[in-house]
Design a protein around this motif. Sequence first.
Motif, short mmCIF file in Angstrom:
data_model
loop_
_atom_site.label_atom_id
_atom_site.label_comp_id
_atom_site.label_asym_id
_atom_site.label_seq_id
_atom_site.Cartn_x
_atom_site.Cartn_y
_atom_site.Cartn_z
N HIS A 87 -7.06 -9.85 -5.23
CA HIS A 87 -8.36 -9.39 -5.72
C HIS A 87 -8.45 -9.44 -7.24
CE1 HIS A 87 -8.07 -7.58 -1.66
NE2 HIS A 87 -9.37 -7.79 -1.63
N GLY A 88 -7.46 -8.89 -7.94
CA GLY A 88 -7.48 -8.87 -9.39
C GLY A 88 -7.05 -10.19 -10.00
N HIS A 95 -15.99 8.94 -6.64
CA HIS A 95 -15.17 8.94 -5.43
C HIS A 95 -14.57 10.32 -5.23
CE1 HIS A 95 -12.43 7.70 -2.30
NE2 HIS A 95 -12.86 6.45 -2.37
N ARG A 135 -7.63 3.96 -6.10
CA ARG A 135 -7.75 2.51 -5.91
C ARG A 135 -8.05 2.13 -4.46
NH1 ARG A 135 -2.22 0.36 -8.13
NH2 ARG A 135 -1.55 2.13 -6.83
N GLN A 169 -9.44 7.72 -10.52
CA GLN A 169 -8.45 6.63 -10.63
C GLN A 169 -8.06 6.07 -9.26
OE1 GLN A 169 -7.84 5.60 -13.72
NE2 GLN A 169 -9.18 7.28 -14.35
N ASP A 214 -13.78 2.55 -8.83
CA ASP A 214 -14.56 1.62 -9.65
C ASP A 214 -15.76 1.08 -8.87
OD1 ASP A 214 -12.87 1.89 -11.82
OD2 ASP A 214 -11.68 0.10 -11.35
N LEU A 218 -5.31 0.93 -1.32
CA LEU A 218 -3.98 0.84 -1.92
C LEU A 218 -3.33 2.21 -2.08
CD1 LEU A 218 -4.58 -1.76 -4.77
CD2 LEU A 218 -3.55 -2.18 -2.53
N ASP A 219 -4.15 3.23 -2.30
CA ASP A 219 -3.63 4.54 -2.68
C ASP A 219 -3.69 5.59 -1.59
OD1 ASP A 219 -2.84 3.88 -5.22
OD2 ASP A 219 -4.66 4.60 -6.21
N SER A 226 -12.47 1.37 -3.94
CA SER A 226 -11.96 2.05 -5.13
C SER A 226 -13.04 2.87 -5.82
CB SER A 226 -11.40 1.03 -6.11
OG SER A 226 -12.46 0.28 -6.70
N GLU A 247 0.86 -1.19 0.00
CA GLU A 247 0.00 0.00 0.00
C GLU A 247 0.89 1.23 0.00
OE1 GLU A 247 -1.52 -1.05 3.68
OE2 GLU A 247 -3.03 -2.45 2.95
#
Length: 377
Positions: free
Chosen positions: A192-193, A284, A291, A289, A275, A294-295, A273, A126
């Motif tokens: 996750h991905g 958001h 995440r 962009q 998304d 994580l960001d 995120s 992270e």
Amino acid sequence: MVARPRIDVGMTVNAKPPLALVERDVAAAQEQDLDAVMVWDHLQDFYPSALWDHGFGLYADEHASPHTWFDYQTLLGYVAARAGGLRLGVGVTESFRRHPIVIAQAAATLAHLSHRPPILGIGAGERENTDPYGLPFDQPVGRLEEAVQIIRTAFTSQGPFDFHGRHYQLDGAVLDLLPPPGRTPEIWIAAHGPRMLRLTGRYGNGWYPFAIGSPEDYAARLGVIRAAASDAGRDPETITPSWTCLTVIGRTEAEARAMLDTNPVRFWGLLFSADIWRLFGAQHPFGQQFRGYLDILPEQCRDREALDAAIAAVPQGLIELAIWGTPPQIVEKLRAFGEAGLRHVVPWVPSALVSPDAADYTRRALGEISLALRNGG
């Protein structure tokens, strides 16, 4: 009648002062006959200091800063002497701050100190634990894949070994501290991905995600892991499907619903995120962009009014993705994930941060939830 799958329950213990509170949580996990105690590996909390004032929650009333984290390796060594039959684990560490050999050495040491195989939760990292400290947060998945390969080798090899990757170069490396028989640490990957899920299937002993939306979502991602395991010649059933899930526990449904609207809980919606926000028809506040966890860089979030507005903007449907309700309601919701493959759950309960009373009730409620899930109730 078809037997319901057994789901073991662990407890997330805040790796923060005072040490007496850690000891109390570990003792509660033993008394409630939980399966595991998990701690985080953080330098910073997700909560920004700008939110950390009187009335925000239990720890904010006791500590001037949200960022008072113990080192997880040292703490688990201390806890091992008090944990009895509990499994001990980190959920999760990463290989930006710690070399894979150092991670392996600490996990193997913990295996000698504890009665059961430790859980070595590991993820791609992270930004909050890298960027402020001058560490590059680049190619995290590739770095993680190499790290896991090195750690697996270190758990089983004696004598010098080599590894030549893009991120790590080992030439005659030695780590002859083998775990005791039957107590080799299990590597649980926070995936996750698609790429991370496939990596879990190839190398992991367990899957330890956070951002899961539904039982169908869980089953679909677990399917990717199991397919990758089969492709790698591994038995998919040897991989433990776990989950560290956002959980809100109340004595009544109304109390739990009210807790969903407290700042310590609603803030967690910001850690999903952009998304995910778009799925609820919302933008958001931290950018298109973003995440999520994580960001986030907590100490760059200094504007209290902007933070309050962001928390207020969290879509209600998103925060209700949490597993929330009374203990029996939570059991039924987790049962649905059990049908999707879940076998081990470690609730993260931000509602326990609301007050000392909520924290005490959470400890007891986790025991009730564990008993029901373990026995098929």
